[in-house]
Motif scaffolding. Structure first.
Motif, PDB file in Angstrom:
ATOM      1  N   MET A 126       4.108  51.036 -26.813  1.00  0.00           N
ATOM      2  CA  MET A 126       4.000  51.635 -25.584  1.00  0.00           C
ATOM      3  C   MET A 126       3.384  53.240 -25.969  1.00  0.00           C
ATOM      4  SD  MET A 126       7.033  49.983 -23.243  1.00  0.00           S
ATOM      5  CE  MET A 126       7.422  51.494 -22.449  1.00  0.00           C
ATOM      6  N   ALA A 127       4.054  53.878 -26.960  1.00  0.00           N
ATOM      7  CA  ALA A 127       3.821  55.332 -27.145  1.00  0.00           C
ATOM      8  C   ALA A 127       2.252  55.208 -27.791  1.00  0.00           C
ATOM      9  CB  ALA A 127       4.923  55.693 -28.060  1.00  0.00           C
ATOM     10  N   TRP A 128       2.099  54.231 -28.612  1.00  0.00           N
ATOM     11  CA  TRP A 128       0.733  54.282 -29.070  1.00  0.00           C
ATOM     12  C   TRP A 128      -0.407  54.092 -28.041  1.00  0.00           C
ATOM     13  CZ3 TRP A 128       2.364  50.285 -33.564  1.00  0.00           C
ATOM     14  CH2 TRP A 128       3.353  50.863 -34.281  1.00  0.00           C
ATOM     15  N   ASP A 129      -0.008  52.971 -27.465  1.00  0.00           N
ATOM     16  CA  ASP A 129      -0.884  52.529 -26.158  1.00  0.00           C
ATOM     17  C   ASP A 129      -1.170  53.982 -25.343  1.00  0.00           C
ATOM     18  OD1 ASP A 129      -1.180  50.034 -27.100  1.00  0.00           O
ATOM     19  OD2 ASP A 129       0.087  49.254 -25.722  1.00  0.00           O
ATOM     20  N   ARG A 130      -0.035  54.561 -24.972  1.00  0.00           N
ATOM     21  CA  ARG A 130      -0.302  55.689 -24.121  1.00  0.00           C
ATOM     22  C   ARG A 130      -1.070  56.581 -24.640  1.00  0.00           C
ATOM     23  NH1 ARG A 130       4.928  55.398 -22.856  1.00  0.00           N
ATOM     24  NH2 ARG A 130       5.594  56.763 -24.363  1.00  0.00           N
ATOM     25  N   GLN A 131      -0.992  56.960 -25.967  1.00  0.00           N
ATOM     26  CA  GLN A 131      -1.918  57.848 -26.641  1.00  0.00           C
ATOM     27  C   GLN A 131      -3.378  57.481 -26.598  1.00  0.00           C
ATOM     28  OE1 GLN A 131      -1.095  60.964 -28.208  1.00  0.00           O
ATOM     29  NE2 GLN A 131       0.980  60.835 -27.418  1.00  0.00           N
TER      30      GLN A 131
ATOM     31  N   ILE B  67       5.974  61.525 -35.672  1.00  0.00           N
ATOM     32  CA  ILE B  67       4.907  60.972 -36.646  1.00  0.00           C
ATOM     33  C   ILE B  67       4.717  59.556 -36.378  1.00  0.00           C
ATOM     34  CG2 ILE B  67       4.135  60.641 -38.712  1.00  0.00           C
ATOM     35  CD1 ILE B  67       5.868  63.027 -39.646  1.00  0.00           C
ATOM     36  N   PHE B  68       5.506  58.739 -36.249  1.00  0.00           N
ATOM     37  CA  PHE B  68       5.384  57.367 -35.975  1.00  0.00           C
ATOM     38  C   PHE B  68       5.055  57.007 -34.535  1.00  0.00           C
ATOM     39  CE2 PHE B  68       7.021  56.562 -40.143  1.00  0.00           C
ATOM     40  CZ  PHE B  68       6.423  55.611 -40.810  1.00  0.00           C
ATOM     41  N   GLY B  69       5.257  57.959 -33.544  1.00  0.00           N
ATOM     42  CA  GLY B  69       4.958  57.844 -32.141  1.00  0.00           C
ATOM     43  C   GLY B  69       3.454  58.296 -32.107  1.00  0.00           C
ATOM     44  N   MET B  70       3.107  58.793 -33.125  1.00  0.00           N
ATOM     45  CA  MET B  70       1.462  59.449 -33.398  1.00  0.00           C
ATOM     46  C   MET B  70       1.318  60.718 -32.404  1.00  0.00           C
ATOM     47  SD  MET B  70       0.468  57.410 -35.362  1.00  0.00           S
ATOM     48  CE  MET B  70      -1.383  57.747 -35.791  1.00  0.00           C
ATOM     49  N   LEU B  71       2.187  61.416 -32.223  1.00  0.00           N
ATOM     50  CA  LEU B  71       2.444  62.815 -31.470  1.00  0.00           C
ATOM     51  C   LEU B  71       2.309  63.981 -32.366  1.00  0.00           C
ATOM     52  CD1 LEU B  71       5.566  61.997 -29.056  1.00  0.00           C
ATOM     53  CD2 LEU B  71       2.920  62.018 -28.424  1.00  0.00           C
ATOM     54  N   LEU B  72       2.812  63.655 -33.637  1.00  0.00           N
ATOM     55  CA  LEU B  72       2.827  64.947 -34.675  1.00  0.00           C
ATOM     56  C   LEU B  72       1.861  64.470 -35.788  1.00  0.00           C
ATOM     57  CD1 LEU B  72       4.087  67.671 -35.415  1.00  0.00           C
ATOM     58  CD2 LEU B  72       5.885  66.212 -36.833  1.00  0.00           C
TER      59      LEU B  72
ATOM     60  N   GLY C 241      -4.901  60.346 -28.715  1.00  0.00           N
ATOM     61  CA  GLY C 241      -4.657  59.982 -30.017  1.00  0.00           C
ATOM     62  C   GLY C 241      -5.253  58.630 -30.455  1.00  0.00           C
ATOM     63  N   GLN C 242      -4.720  58.024 -31.523  1.00  0.00           N
ATOM     64  CA  GLN C 242      -5.106  57.034 -32.080  1.00  0.00           C
ATOM     65  C   GLN C 242      -4.107  55.914 -32.573  1.00  0.00           C
ATOM     66  OE1 GLN C 242      -7.835  58.054 -35.117  1.00  0.00           O
ATOM     67  NE2 GLN C 242      -6.412  59.052 -36.364  1.00  0.00           N
ATOM     68  N   TYR C 243      -4.306  54.807 -32.787  1.00  0.00           N
ATOM     69  CA  TYR C 243      -3.171  53.884 -33.449  1.00  0.00           C
ATOM     70  C   TYR C 243      -3.132  54.167 -34.841  1.00  0.00           C
ATOM     71  CZ  TYR C 243      -3.941  50.697 -29.257  1.00  0.00           C
ATOM     72  OH  TYR C 243      -3.603  50.181 -28.047  1.00  0.00           O
ATOM     73  N   PRO C 244      -1.698  53.906 -35.335  1.00  0.00           N
ATOM     74  CA  PRO C 244      -1.627  54.135 -36.788  1.00  0.00           C
ATOM     75  C   PRO C 244      -2.438  52.925 -37.452  1.00  0.00           C
ATOM     76  CG  PRO C 244       0.339  53.091 -35.706  1.00  0.00           C
ATOM     77  CD  PRO C 244      -0.629  53.629 -34.620  1.00  0.00           C
TER      78      PRO C 244
END
Length: 156
Positions: free
Chosen positions: A104-109, A61-66, A115-118
């Protein structure tokens, strides 16, 4: 001659013991002087039906994957600035990842278009307010700052 060597040896042993005692005292003083990191907790909107969440799901969730709760409600993630001490403490102690790994996970998304940033908030007061007023919201604060308007989730 033999007596002199024994006296010197005993004297050397006493000095070594004294140095060990001083070293232990210094280490103990240093350990007491280091600040204790605050206990961070995961908070969610009051209407959230979940009471506990697996650490792997929390990381996703915090990695913006879920992006959805198990009840299929969209998750809205709120985070503090990257340089906020609470953000680093939460990342390392609760998610068990370094803050730069999250970034890095957010940037990748975002850069891959998947995806988007939190949403970033400026303070823990704003975090509490935004999580309390946003259905499906999730964030984090120090345990000592939790109020009755949000639900604390246990991490399994």
């Amino acid at each position: 001659m033999e007596k002199t060597l024994i006296i010197k040896f005993v004297s050397w042993i006493r000095w070594a013991q004294l140095l060990c005692v001083l070293a232990v005292a210094l280490l103990a003083a240093r350990a007491q002087a280091q600040p204790v990191e605050p206990v961070m907790v995961v908070i969610a909107h009051q209407a959230t039906s979940e009471e506990a969440i697996p650490r792997a799901s929390l990381r996703a969730i915090f990695g913006m994957l879920l992006q959805k709760w198990p009840s299929n409600t969209p998750v809205k993630v709120f985070v503090l600035r990257d340089d906020a001490p609470e953000h680093a403490t939460f990342s390392k102690s609760v998610l068990q990842v370094f803050p730069h790994q999250l970034r890095m996970a957010w940037d990748r998304q975002v850069f891959s278009g998947q995806g988007q940033y939190p949403e970033q908030v400026g303070s823990t007061k704003e975090m509490l307010s935004r999580v309390a007023s946003t259905p499906g919201a999730m964030g984090y604060v120090k345990a000592s700052e939790v109020d009755q308007n949000v639900r604390v989730l246990k991490v399994r």
